[in-house]
Design an enzyme around this catalytic site. Structure first.
Site, PDB file in Angstrom:
ATOM      1  N   ASP A 263      -5.611   9.288   3.724  1.00 30.70           N
ATOM      2  CA  ASP A 263      -6.275   8.320   2.856  1.00 30.70           C
ATOM      3  C   ASP A 263      -7.591   8.931   2.382  1.00 30.70           C
ATOM      4  O   ASP A 263      -8.426   9.315   3.209  1.00 30.70           O
ATOM      5  CB  ASP A 263      -6.538   7.024   3.642  1.00 30.70           C
ATOM      6  CG  ASP A 263      -6.378   5.784   2.782  1.00 30.70           C
ATOM      7  OD1 ASP A 263      -5.701   4.831   3.214  1.00 30.70           O
ATOM      8  OD2 ASP A 263      -6.918   5.786   1.655  1.00 30.70           O
TER       9      ASP A 263
ATOM     10  N   ASP B  28      -8.112   5.861  -2.459  1.00 34.40           N
ATOM     11  CA  ASP B  28      -8.611   4.489  -2.346  1.00 34.40           C
ATOM     12  C   ASP B  28      -9.387   4.083  -3.604  1.00 34.40           C
ATOM     13  O   ASP B  28     -10.333   4.783  -3.995  1.00 34.40           O
ATOM     14  CB  ASP B  28      -9.549   4.435  -1.123  1.00 34.40           C
ATOM     15  CG  ASP B  28      -9.923   3.032  -0.737  1.00 34.40           C
ATOM     16  OD1 ASP B  28      -9.017   2.240  -0.442  1.00 34.40           O
ATOM     17  OD2 ASP B  28     -11.121   2.720  -0.732  1.00 34.40           O
TER      18      ASP B  28
ATOM     19  N   GLU C 181      -4.600   4.223  -5.640  1.00 36.90           N
ATOM     20  CA  GLU C 181      -4.644   2.761  -5.582  1.00 36.90           C
ATOM     21  C   GLU C 181      -5.436   2.313  -6.797  1.00 36.90           C
ATOM     22  O   GLU C 181      -6.633   2.595  -6.904  1.00 36.90           O
ATOM     23  CB  GLU C 181      -5.336   2.273  -4.304  1.00 36.90           C
ATOM     24  CG  GLU C 181      -5.389   0.755  -4.219  1.00 36.90           C
ATOM     25  CD  GLU C 181      -6.377   0.235  -3.185  1.00 36.90           C
ATOM     26  OE1 GLU C 181      -7.423   0.869  -3.006  1.00 36.90           O
ATOM     27  OE2 GLU C 181      -6.100  -0.817  -2.573  1.00 36.90           O
TER      28      GLU C 181
ATOM     29  N   HIS D 240      -1.660  -2.535   4.038  1.00 35.35           N
ATOM     30  CA  HIS D 240      -2.570  -3.046   5.086  1.00 35.35           C
ATOM     31  C   HIS D 240      -3.532  -4.102   4.562  1.00 35.35           C
ATOM     32  O   HIS D 240      -4.293  -4.696   5.338  1.00 35.35           O
ATOM     33  CB  HIS D 240      -3.347  -1.872   5.659  1.00 35.35           C
ATOM     34  CG  HIS D 240      -4.186  -1.209   4.624  1.00 35.35           C
ATOM     35  ND1 HIS D 240      -3.648  -0.502   3.570  1.00 35.35           N
ATOM     36  CD2 HIS D 240      -5.513  -1.185   4.444  1.00 35.35           C
ATOM     37  CE1 HIS D 240      -4.622  -0.065   2.789  1.00 35.35           C
ATOM     38  NE2 HIS D 240      -5.764  -0.465   3.285  1.00 35.35           N
ATOM     39  N   ASP D 241      -3.534  -4.292   3.224  1.00 33.93           N
ATOM     40  CA  ASP D 241      -4.429  -5.298   2.624  1.00 33.93           C
ATOM     41  C   ASP D 241      -3.692  -6.571   2.241  1.00 33.93           C
ATOM     42  O   ASP D 241      -4.308  -7.495   1.707  1.00 33.93           O
ATOM     43  CB  ASP D 241      -5.036  -4.757   1.319  1.00 33.93           C
ATOM     44  CG  ASP D 241      -5.980  -3.603   1.533  1.00 33.93           C
ATOM     45  OD1 ASP D 241      -6.085  -2.763   0.630  1.00 33.93           O
ATOM     46  OD2 ASP D 241      -6.600  -3.539   2.621  1.00 33.93           O
TER      47      ASP D 241
HETATM   48  O1  TEU Z   1      -8.724  -1.917  -1.139  1.00 32.48           O
HETATM   49  C1  TEU Z   1      -9.343  -2.337  -2.331  1.00 32.48           C
HETATM   50  C2  TEU Z   1      -9.452  -3.824  -2.372  1.00 32.48           C
HETATM   51  O2  TEU Z   1     -10.083  -4.394  -3.224  1.00 32.48           O
HETATM   52  C3  TEU Z   1      -8.728  -4.608  -1.328  1.00 32.48           C
HETATM   53  O3  TEU Z   1      -9.408  -4.502  -0.122  1.00 32.48           O
HETATM   54  C4  TEU Z   1      -8.574  -6.049  -1.685  1.00 32.48           C
HETATM   55  O4  TEU Z   1      -9.592  -6.766  -1.110  1.00 32.48           O
HETATM   56  C5  TEU Z   1      -7.239  -6.454  -1.161  1.00 32.48           C
HETATM   57  O5  TEU Z   1      -6.326  -5.790  -1.954  1.00 32.48           O
HETATM   58  C6  TEU Z   1      -7.002  -7.918  -1.129  1.00 32.48           C
HETATM   59  O6  TEU Z   1      -7.391  -8.500  -2.336  1.00 32.48           O
HETATM   60  C7  TEU Z   1      -9.084  -0.622  -0.657  1.00 32.48           C
HETATM   61  C8  TEU Z   1      -8.497  -0.486   0.743  1.00 32.48           C
HETATM   62  O7  TEU Z   1      -7.075  -0.581   0.677  1.00 32.48           O
HETATM   63  C9  TEU Z   1      -9.081  -1.583   1.601  1.00 32.48           C
HETATM   64  O8  TEU Z   1      -8.490  -1.611   2.891  1.00 32.48           O
HETATM   65  C10 TEU Z   1     -10.579  -1.353   1.706  1.00 32.48           C
HETATM   66  O9  TEU Z   1     -11.160  -2.449   2.410  1.00 32.48           O
HETATM   67  C11 TEU Z   1     -11.220  -1.263   0.314  1.00 32.48           C
HETATM   68  O10 TEU Z   1     -10.493  -0.460  -0.608  1.00 32.48           O
HETATM   69  C12 TEU Z   1     -12.581  -0.587   0.430  1.00 32.48           C
HETATM   70  O11 TEU Z   1     -12.388   0.761   0.783  1.00 32.48           O
END
Ligand code: TEU
Length: 563
Positions: A96, A197, A252, A326-327
């Site tokens: 990542d 990311d 992403e 994971h989000d």
């Molecule tokens: O995610 C980007 C992001 O905006 C998400 O966390 C969003 O909040 C989620 O899709 C739910 O709406 C990336 C990573 O995947 C995430 O885990 C990190 O927290 C974020 O960036 C910051 O690095």
């Protein structure tokens, strides 16, 4: 080499996968102990969420040392053993890459904050403001202002995420070269690629302007998503680093339309090989965004999004297919039915991503139909959940409503520990897990799922094996049918090497099949289905006047082939 087109990716959230020390946190040696499990499932590529040194304000997405392994996860020697173990088994590893921001404990930022005139000040966005007036009115993704005041220098620094995640200033060529050197070090260790990311946030509007009337905190995405220099930076990264390695990249990317997608992944663009377009992940977001508890979603809209991206990118780039990460909440709870059709709907969802064009991504636990959880608020650990809950509570919102939203959409749904057995803590740890194990682990766990011949795990294993031997499912032309059906996702995949028909009922009710005549008449032989009489002939000819082409049972998936 197109291994990244033909491979199937398995995403591991290391904190929740397997704990080898009993401290309740997953670690690299835990993953090493499960390598043969990955081989048995049949995956080809592992995407590992961040494992670098981090204070874990955002579970590793706040990196304080890009070249060190987070102490909780193990040592660099453990990493080297993990990478060797994967490669010995023919499995590649993508890491990542979190370079839109780093941790406020990274030496660059420590120096930047301490020395307003030092070489690292411009690695970040420092701007004037006064005590109660930030440089602009941008919102952070994790609630509140996107600016944090530094009393020593009386300036603010920008953080689109938490205040412990200062944004890196990609306009600074020294910063960019530092990032490229870091990437080369990981590639030279043998890593096979990167998931990047929020990579389409790295170019900000040079003036960082406020949104609208300036007073109200607002989402400033128009000024930092797909920014003016994004493609310059991506093409420079490709020139400086990526083109020199046989590697895989996936970005992403929020708020990207087809045209912008083509700019990022077009074969002649020399930027990325694929992106996670996130449009279908926002289908059930309401006016209040992801936390809108009343929002619903339509299957027709879902199918049209997937179809648009397949056809839109066809021939010029590539695509990724996923239901969660994971989000996101657990796919079977969000898009399936984890109450009355948990197994069938998990199988139906797998039948879609594993037979569509594009690289399929399986998130750990999807292969056994793991579900969302309903914890009390104090049990949650995710910064996004806790900061949103605190902010909304302060605004007088009803805590019960807030918890309903968190149960539906909170990121910790995906981060509960992997459920390996029905033993203590689901076999994830011998200690107290960092996040509670889903109470349904006694029924839903790898050991039970692998033993269930008609269950989710063997279905995934068979679908993965089918896709790996029948490249028509990777490269074949895609043609969809029944596009206006609120129930059925139906499409054909064909090329010189094969001709497949995929029919999936994504609903709780039986669904009539209204396929166009020529398709109906064709001589389809059943390859696999998750419902219907278990004693059916091994490969019944579907073209016979049989029930098979008249209707589908709830959550039935059929993969058929013209011999
Ligand atoms: O995610 C980007 C992001 O905006 C998400 O966390 C969003 O909040 C989620 O899709 C739910 O709406 C990336 C990573 O995947 C995430 O885990 C990190 O927290 C974020 O960036 C910051 O690095």
């Amino acid at each position: 080499m197109t291994w990244w087109k033909e491979g199937i990716v398995y995403q591991i959230y290391p904190r929740s996968f397997a704990d080898s020390t009993g401290n309740g946190v997953g670690d690299l040696r835990g993953i090493i102990s499960k390598l043969d499990y990955l081989v048995e499932l049949g995956v080809d590529i592992v995407w590992l969420n961040p494992i670098y040194q981090s204070p874990n304000d955002d579970n590793g997405y706040d990196i304080s040392d890009y070249d060190a392994i987070m102490a909780e996860f193990g040592t660099m020697a453990d990493f080297d053993e993990l990478l060797a173990g994967l490669h010995q088994r023919g499995i590649r590893l993508i890491m990542d890459l979190v370079v839109n921001h780093c941790s406020d404990e990274h030496p660059w930022f420590v120096s930047s904050r301490a020395n307003p005139t030092g070489p690292y000040r411009d690695y970040y966005f420092w701007r004037d403001g006064d005590q109660d007036r930030a440089p602009n009115n941008w919102l952070s993704v994790f609630s509140g202002s996107a600016w944090e005041f530094d009393p020593a220098s009386r300036q603010y620094y920008l953080h689109l995420f938490s205040k412990k995640q200062p944004d890196l200033n990609w306009a600074n060529p020294d910063l960019r070269q530092d990032i490229y050197r870091m990437m080369r070090r990981w590639f030279d260790k043998g890593v096979d690629g990167f998931r990047m990311d929020v990579i389409n946030m790295i170019s900000k509007h040079p003036h960082l302007p406020s949104v609208g009337d300036e007073i109200q905190l607002s989402w400033g995405g128009e000024y930092f998503i797909n920014g003016p220099k994004l493609h310059d930076y991506m093409q420079e990264m490709h020139r400086e680093v990526l083109q020199h390695y046989d590697c895989m990249t996936v970005g992403e990317c929020f708020d990207v339309d087809i045209e912008q997608g083509k700019q990022l992944v077009g074969a002649d663009r020399n930027e990325l090989q694929m992106i996670f377009q996130m449009e279908h992940m926002a289908l059930d977001h309401g006016p209040a965004g992801k936390w809108d508890a009343q929002a619903t979603w339509s299957r027709v809209a879902l199918k049209s999004i997937l179809k648009r991206w397949i056809e839109g990118l066809d021939g010029i780039g590539w695509n990724s297919q996923f239901w969660m990460n994971h989000d996101q909440p657990r796919a079977v709870s969000r898009f399936g039915n984890d109450q009355s059709f948990r197994i069938e709907s998990a199988q139906a969802l797998a039948a879609v991503t594993l037979t569509l064009p594009g690289t399929p991504y399986i998130y750990m636990g999807e292969e056994i139909g793991m579900t969302n959880v309903q914890y009390p608020i104090e049990a949650y650990r995710d910064l996004e959940i806790t900061s949103w809950y605190r902010e909304q509570l302060a605004q007088g919102r009803d805590p019960v409503q807030l918890l309903t939203s968190i149960h539906r959409m909170g990121r910790d749904n995906a981060r509960t520990p992997m459920q390996w057995t029905d033993g203590p803590q689901a076999g994830f740890t011998t200690g107290m897990p960092w996040l509670r194990v889903n109470p349904n682990f006694a029924q839903i766990n790898v050991a039970a799922a692998q033993a269930e011949e008609q269950g989710v795990w063997p279905w995934y294993q068979r679908l993965i094996a089918l896709r790996k031997v029948r490249k028509t499912l990777v490269y074949g032309h895609y043609e969809s049918f029944m596009d206006s059906s609120e129930q059925v996702f139906a499409y054909r995949r064909r090329d010189a090497n094969g001709d497949f028909l995929v029919l999936v009922n994504l609903s709780d009710q039986p669904a009539d099949l209204t396929l166009p005549e020529p398709v109906r008449r064709d001589d389809w032989h059943l390859v696999m289905t998750n419902r219907g009489p278990a004693d059916q002939p091994s490969r019944p000819n579907l073209a016979q006047p049989s029930v098979w082409l008249q209707y589908l049972s709830p959550w039935q998936a059929v993969v058929a082939e013209r011999p």
